[in-house]
Scaffold this active site. Sequence first.
Site, PDB file in Angstrom:
ATOM      1  N   ALA A 130     -13.886   8.958   4.811  1.00  0.00           N
ATOM      2  CA  ALA A 130     -13.617   8.320   4.901  1.00  0.00           C
ATOM      3  C   ALA A 130     -13.838   7.344   3.129  1.00  0.00           C
ATOM      4  O   ALA A 130     -14.776   7.478   3.370  1.00  0.00           O
ATOM      5  CB  ALA A 130     -13.672   6.849   5.010  1.00  0.00           C
ATOM      6  N   GLU A 176     -22.171   9.148   8.934  1.00  0.00           N
ATOM      7  CA  GLU A 176     -21.978   8.308   9.278  1.00  0.00           C
ATOM      8  C   GLU A 176     -23.235   6.743   9.363  1.00  0.00           C
ATOM      9  O   GLU A 176     -23.055   6.352   9.563  1.00  0.00           O
ATOM     10  CB  GLU A 176     -20.840   7.930   9.771  1.00  0.00           C
ATOM     11  CG  GLU A 176     -19.677   8.587   9.359  1.00  0.00           C
ATOM     12  CD  GLU A 176     -19.028   9.248  10.039  1.00  0.00           C
ATOM     13  OE1 GLU A 176     -19.737  10.390   9.906  1.00  0.00           O
ATOM     14  OE2 GLU A 176     -17.734   9.411   9.393  1.00  0.00           O
ATOM     15  N   GLU A 225     -14.139  14.776  10.324  1.00  0.00           N
ATOM     16  CA  GLU A 225     -13.082  14.485  11.592  1.00  0.00           C
ATOM     17  C   GLU A 225     -10.832  14.620  11.575  1.00  0.00           C
ATOM     18  O   GLU A 225     -10.517  15.471  12.235  1.00  0.00           O
ATOM     19  CB  GLU A 225     -12.715  13.157  12.102  1.00  0.00           C
ATOM     20  CG  GLU A 225     -13.920  12.755  11.926  1.00  0.00           C
ATOM     21  CD  GLU A 225     -14.366  11.507  12.339  1.00  0.00           C
ATOM     22  OE1 GLU A 225     -14.415  10.492  11.057  1.00  0.00           O
ATOM     23  OE2 GLU A 225     -14.978  10.634  13.286  1.00  0.00           O
ATOM     24  N   GLY A 265     -15.063  11.193   7.588  1.00  0.00           N
ATOM     25  CA  GLY A 265     -13.631  11.331   7.838  1.00  0.00           C
ATOM     26  C   GLY A 265     -12.865  13.199   7.195  1.00  0.00           C
ATOM     27  O   GLY A 265     -12.161  13.278   8.060  1.00  0.00           O
TER      28      GLY A 265
HETATM   29  N1  CO8 Z   1     -15.471   7.584  -0.487  1.00  0.00           N
HETATM   30  C1  CO8 Z   1     -15.610   7.295  -2.188  1.00  0.00           C
HETATM   31  N2  CO8 Z   1     -15.783   7.179  -2.761  1.00  0.00           N
HETATM   32  C2  CO8 Z   1     -16.283   9.041  -2.827  1.00  0.00           C
HETATM   33  C3  CO8 Z   1     -16.547   9.778  -1.358  1.00  0.00           C
HETATM   34  C4  CO8 Z   1     -16.353   9.001   0.136  1.00  0.00           C
HETATM   35  N3  CO8 Z   1     -16.458   9.382   0.610  1.00  0.00           N
HETATM   36  N4  CO8 Z   1     -17.300  10.306  -1.397  1.00  0.00           N
HETATM   37  C5  CO8 Z   1     -17.724  10.739  -3.291  1.00  0.00           C
HETATM   38  N5  CO8 Z   1     -17.204  10.078  -3.731  1.00  0.00           N
HETATM   39  C6  CO8 Z   1     -16.767   9.757  -5.318  1.00  0.00           C
HETATM   40  C7  CO8 Z   1     -18.314   9.209  -5.567  1.00  0.00           C
HETATM   41  O1  CO8 Z   1     -17.999   7.912  -5.250  1.00  0.00           O
HETATM   42  C8  CO8 Z   1     -17.628   9.844  -6.891  1.00  0.00           C
HETATM   43  O2  CO8 Z   1     -16.953   9.141  -7.976  1.00  0.00           O
HETATM   44  P1  CO8 Z   1     -17.945   7.882  -9.362  1.00  0.00           P
HETATM   45  O3  CO8 Z   1     -17.377   9.862 -10.492  1.00  0.00           O
HETATM   46  O4  CO8 Z   1     -16.790   7.166  -9.668  1.00  0.00           O
HETATM   47  O5  CO8 Z   1     -19.099   7.977  -9.645  1.00  0.00           O
HETATM   48  C9  CO8 Z   1     -16.879  11.634  -7.116  1.00  0.00           C
HETATM   49  O6  CO8 Z   1     -16.397  11.155  -5.775  1.00  0.00           O
HETATM   50  C10 CO8 Z   1     -18.024  12.327  -7.144  1.00  0.00           C
HETATM   51  O7  CO8 Z   1     -18.757  12.220  -6.068  1.00  0.00           O
HETATM   52  P2  CO8 Z   1     -20.083  12.405  -6.891  1.00  0.00           P
HETATM   53  O8  CO8 Z   1     -20.637  12.562  -7.548  1.00  0.00           O
HETATM   54  O9  CO8 Z   1     -21.211  11.633  -5.377  1.00  0.00           O
HETATM   55  O10 CO8 Z   1     -20.639  13.823  -6.395  1.00  0.00           O
HETATM   56  P3  CO8 Z   1     -21.577  14.806  -6.083  1.00  0.00           P
HETATM   57  O11 CO8 Z   1     -21.271  16.475  -6.208  1.00  0.00           O
HETATM   58  O12 CO8 Z   1     -22.782  14.591  -6.427  1.00  0.00           O
HETATM   59  O13 CO8 Z   1     -21.899  14.893  -3.902  1.00  0.00           O
HETATM   60  C11 CO8 Z   1     -21.005  14.605  -1.847  1.00  0.00           C
HETATM   61  C12 CO8 Z   1     -20.743  15.485  -3.639  1.00  0.00           C
HETATM   62  C13 CO8 Z   1     -22.432  15.178  -1.342  1.00  0.00           C
HETATM   63  C14 CO8 Z   1     -19.677  14.772  -1.478  1.00  0.00           C
HETATM   64  C15 CO8 Z   1     -21.461  13.052  -1.787  1.00  0.00           C
HETATM   65  O14 CO8 Z   1     -20.773  12.394  -2.983  1.00  0.00           O
HETATM   66  C16 CO8 Z   1     -21.458  12.202  -0.765  1.00  0.00           C
HETATM   67  O15 CO8 Z   1     -22.572  12.234  -0.269  1.00  0.00           O
HETATM   68  N6  CO8 Z   1     -20.090  11.799  -0.475  1.00  0.00           N
HETATM   69  C17 CO8 Z   1     -20.042  10.475   0.411  1.00  0.00           C
HETATM   70  C18 CO8 Z   1     -19.721  11.373   2.003  1.00  0.00           C
HETATM   71  C19 CO8 Z   1     -19.998  10.768   3.255  1.00  0.00           C
HETATM   72  O16 CO8 Z   1     -20.659   9.909   3.207  1.00  0.00           O
HETATM   73  N7  CO8 Z   1     -19.036  10.690   3.840  1.00  0.00           N
HETATM   74  C20 CO8 Z   1     -18.626   9.925   4.537  1.00  0.00           C
HETATM   75  C21 CO8 Z   1     -18.074   8.655   4.647  1.00  0.00           C
HETATM   76  S1  CO8 Z   1     -18.289   7.609   6.557  1.00  0.00           S
HETATM   77  C22 CO8 Z   1     -16.648   8.353   7.218  1.00  0.00           C
HETATM   78  O17 CO8 Z   1     -15.924   9.209   6.242  1.00  0.00           O
HETATM   79  C23 CO8 Z   1     -16.102   7.283   8.001  1.00  0.00           C
HETATM   80  C24 CO8 Z   1     -15.003   7.826   9.133  1.00  0.00           C
HETATM   81  C25 CO8 Z   1     -14.265   7.072  10.095  1.00  0.00           C
HETATM   82  C26 CO8 Z   1     -14.453   5.634   9.906  1.00  0.00           C
HETATM   83  C27 CO8 Z   1     -13.787   4.560  10.145  1.00  0.00           C
HETATM   84  C28 CO8 Z   1     -13.667   3.070   9.859  1.00  0.00           C
HETATM   85  C29 CO8 Z   1     -13.388   2.231  10.676  1.00  0.00           C
END
Ligand code: CO8
Length: 258
Positions: free
Chosen positions: A64, A132, A112, A109
Site C-alpha cells: 500500500a 507492516e 495480499e 498489500g
Molecule cells: N509506498 C509508496 N511508495 C513506495 C512504496 C510504497 N509501498 N514502495 C516503494 N515506493 C517508492 C519509493 O518511495 C521510491 O520513490 P522515490 O523514487 O520517489 O523515492 C520508489 O518507489 C522506488 O523505491 P526505492 O527507491 O525504495 O527502491 P529500492 O529498490 O531501493 O527498494 C523496496 C525497493 C525494498 C521494495 C523498497 O521500496 C521498500 O521497502 N518499499 C516499501 C515496502 C513496504 O514496506 N511495503 C508494505 C507497505 S504497508 C502495506 O502494504 C499495508 C497494507 C495494508 C494497508 C491497510 C491500511 C488501512
Amino acid sequence: MAYENIRLEQDGAVATLFIDRPKALNALNSKTLQELEAALNSIGTDVRVLIVTGGGEKAFVAGADIAEMAALSEAQAQEFGALGHRVMAKLEELPIPTIAAVNGFALGGGCELALACDLIYASEKAKLGLPEVGLGVIPGFGGTQRLTRAVGRARAKELIFTGERIDAAKAKELGLVLEVLPAEGLLPHCREVAAKILKNGPLAIAKAKKVIEAGADQDLRVANELERKTFGELFGSADQREGMKAFLEKRPATFTGK
Ligand code: CO8
C-alpha cells in the site's frame, strides 16, 4: 475505460491486469485501488481467466502507498482498509480463475493482492513479504488471514512477526508460490496455464472455485454436502451434456458456460 495507474488488456478469453505505477513500484494508493475495483467490476463474461501482474521491471506491487497512508487519521485508515478489503474480496470472488504473476517485489498489500488470487506463480526475481509491523501496523488487506490459510499459523506468524522478505524459492517451499520461472518465462507460463484451463467447462470451473472457497472454512461434512449438491446441479447444465457427449463421440467439447 482509460485508467491512470492500471492497464487491463484482453487477448481472447484471457485478460491481463497490470498494476502500472512503476515510479512508486506499483504501490497501491486510493486511486489505484479505486481503478482496480472499477476494472474488476467491468470484467465481462467473455473473460475466462484473469492474470494479475506488475508493470515495469522491478515490482509486482511494493505495498500500500506509504506516502498516502502516513498522514491518515484513524477514520481515514478504516476507510482505506475497507477499500483494500473490497478489492481483494472482489478479486477472490470472481467466478473465473485468477493467476498472480509475481514479477518482482510483492510486499505488504502487494503480497495480499497475490494471496487474493487463486494461483500464484513467481519470477526468480520475486521477493515476497508482509513487512507492516516494521511500519508500526499490521497487514490490512487480508494478509493475516489469507497468509495463515495458505501456509499455516506458525509460518504466517514467523513471516508477519519478522517482516522478513523471502525469495521465490523459499515462497515455493512454503507452498505460497506454485512455480518459480525465469523472469521472461513468467507471463508465458501463466498464459499456458490459462490455455489449459480454457479447454474445460467454464461453469464447472466457476462451481469448483465456489465449492473450494465456501468449503474451506466449513466442517468437512458441511463442505462435502456443498460439493454433493453442486455436483448434482451441474447435471442440469448444457456444459455437462456437451462435455460427456463429446467424450463419448471422441471429439473436443464446445462449452458455452451454460
Ligand atoms: N509506498 C509508496 N511508495 C513506495 C512504496 C510504497 N509501498 N514502495 C516503494 N515506493 C517508492 C519509493 O518511495 C521510491 O520513490 P522515490 O523514487 O520517489 O523515492 C520508489 O518507489 C522506488 O523505491 P526505492 O527507491 O525504495 O527502491 P529500492 O529498490 O531501493 O527498494 C523496496 C525497493 C525494498 C521494495 C523498497 O521500496 C521498500 O521497502 N518499499 C516499501 C515496502 C513496504 O514496506 N511495503 C508494505 C507497505 S504497508 C502495506 O502494504 C499495508 C497494507 C495494508 C494497508 C491497510 C491500511 C488501512
